[in-house]
Motif scaffolding. Structure first.
Motif, PDB file in Angstrom:
ATOM      1  N   PRO A 137      12.164   7.604  -1.149  1.00 48.21           N
ATOM      2  CA  PRO A 137      11.341   6.561  -0.516  1.00 48.21           C
ATOM      3  C   PRO A 137      10.839   5.568  -1.560  1.00 48.21           C
ATOM      4  N   ARG A 191       9.141   1.171  -1.730  1.00 46.85           N
ATOM      5  CA  ARG A 191       8.849  -0.115  -1.090  1.00 46.85           C
ATOM      6  C   ARG A 191       9.816  -1.182  -1.573  1.00 46.85           C
ATOM      7  N   GLY A 242       6.726  10.850  -8.634  1.00 48.88           N
ATOM      8  CA  GLY A 242       5.918  10.873  -7.413  1.00 48.88           C
ATOM      9  C   GLY A 242       6.062   9.619  -6.583  1.00 48.88           C
ATOM     10  N   LEU A 243       7.284   9.172  -6.367  1.00 50.34           N
ATOM     11  CA  LEU A 243       7.516   7.965  -5.573  1.00 50.34           C
ATOM     12  C   LEU A 243       7.187   8.206  -4.106  1.00 50.34           C
ATOM     13  N   ASP A 244       6.723   7.147  -3.433  1.00 47.70           N
ATOM     14  CA  ASP A 244       6.528   7.203  -1.988  1.00 47.70           C
ATOM     15  C   ASP A 244       6.889   5.855  -1.382  1.00 47.70           C
ATOM     16  N   GLU A 245       6.605   5.684  -0.100  1.00 46.56           N
ATOM     17  CA  GLU A 245       7.033   4.488   0.634  1.00 46.56           C
ATOM     18  C   GLU A 245       6.370   3.207   0.141  1.00 46.56           C
ATOM     19  N   GLN A 246       5.337   3.311  -0.681  1.00 44.68           N
ATOM     20  CA  GLN A 246       4.664   2.120  -1.191  1.00 44.68           C
ATOM     21  C   GLN A 246       4.983   1.856  -2.655  1.00 44.68           C
ATOM     22  N   SER A 247       5.942   2.563  -3.226  1.00 47.82           N
ATOM     23  CA  SER A 247       6.262   2.423  -4.644  1.00 47.82           C
ATOM     24  C   SER A 247       7.182   1.229  -4.900  1.00 47.82           C
ATOM     25  N   GLN A 290      -5.498   9.343   5.815  1.00 47.23           N
ATOM     26  CA  GLN A 290      -5.174  10.638   6.413  1.00 47.23           C
ATOM     27  C   GLN A 290      -6.138  11.030   7.527  1.00 47.23           C
TER      28      GLN A 290
END
Length: 283
Positions: free
Chosen positions: A190, A192, A164-169, A41
């Motif tokens: 999102p 991965r 709490g998923l994100d683009e790297q999950s 960040q």
């Protein structure tokens, strides 16, 4: 000491960061030996000298984190010329930017036989594992690694927002009888990697449902890996888990997955299909 405390905090919270170290100085420079932390960040701890040189080094560190690759940053404290940073000190510095990416986060929807084996293998390989299930007994099974996070709920509509998923999950769906519901909750989020434990027929059926009822494009449907895992003739839960983990490692290490249709053809094994940006392991 503050720098070490910050490193420990970032590691504990599984945050990606870069550690910057001055490894060479020539001439007049603000610092000759220093360390600095930069997060993805852009938050920082410590300093390598301040000014425009440090600002550009921070930018380079964030870019390196995004690419998942360590690098060197060369800076000449001059107004003009190669690697000039707009300073009048006249010296030059070389800074090593060591990238420490996040450990991969694996979310297993369904805590039955196969996903229990996946969890055991994944924990040993350094994945951060979350198991989710609507049946409390599955989440309390004695074979589950103690370090796994466990999320329960009445249905997957209640469970998925807690993950709490994100683009790297990395997500694997292998429920008892709720695959469709879990898939419908995940497919627009999102991630991965998304894999569904299914036969070819079942995978075809689910893709048709997503195509007709959710209006998903072929490009969106291509994000779903089903059947999942490498074709190794797996039959038992642990063998299936090995095939799944092997596919995740292939993606995590190389950013690519060999399509199932090519895995039976040794001559085509080198023709990899890219899937988004690679995220190298930290080891």
């Amino acid at each position: 000491m503050r720098l070490f405390n910050e490193l420990a905090r970032l590691e504990e919270q599984n945050c990606a960061f870069a550690l910057l170290q001055i490894i060479e100085c020539r001439g007049s420079t603000p610092r000759h030996s220093a360390w600095m932390i930069v997060t993805e960040q852009g938050d920082t701890a410590g300093t390598i000298g301040g000014g425009m040189m440090e600002r550009l080094a921070i930018d380079a560190a964030r870019e390196a984190i995004a690419q998942g690759a360590s690098r060197l940053f060369e800076a000449r404290l001059a107004r003009q010329g190669e690697n000039a940073v707009g300073s009048d000190c006249g010296g030059a510095m070389t800074i090593h930017i060591a990238v420490y990416p996040r450990r991969p986060a694996l979310f297993l929807l369904g805590a039955g036989h196969v996903n229990r084996e996946v969890a055991r293998l994944a924990v040993g390989l350094g994945f951060i594992v979350t198991l989710a299930d609507t049946w409390p007994a599955n989440l309390q099974h004695p074979d589950l690694p103690a370090v796994c996070r466990r999320v329960g709920g009445n249905d997957y509509a209640a469970i998925v927002p807690q993950l709490g998923l994100d683009e790297q999950s990395y997500v694997i769906i292998a429920t008892n009888h709720e695959d469709r519901e879990a898939l419908e909750q995940i497919i627009d989020l999102p991630f991965r990697y998304l894999g569904l434990l299914a036969s070819t027929r079942k995978a075809h059926h689910f893709r048709n449902l997503l195509r007709k009822e959710h209006g998903l494009s072929e490009e969106q449907l291509a994000r779903l890996h089903a059947p999942l895992g490498l074709r190794i003739g797996a039959e038992t839960p642990v063998e299936i888990a090995v095939s799944i983990i092997a596919e995740l490692i292939q993606l995590y290490r190389t950013g690519q997955i060999i399509p199932v249709s090519q895995q039976q053809d040794p001559a085509s094994a080198a023709r990899l299909t890219p899937v988004e940006k690679p995220v190298p392991l930290s080891g």
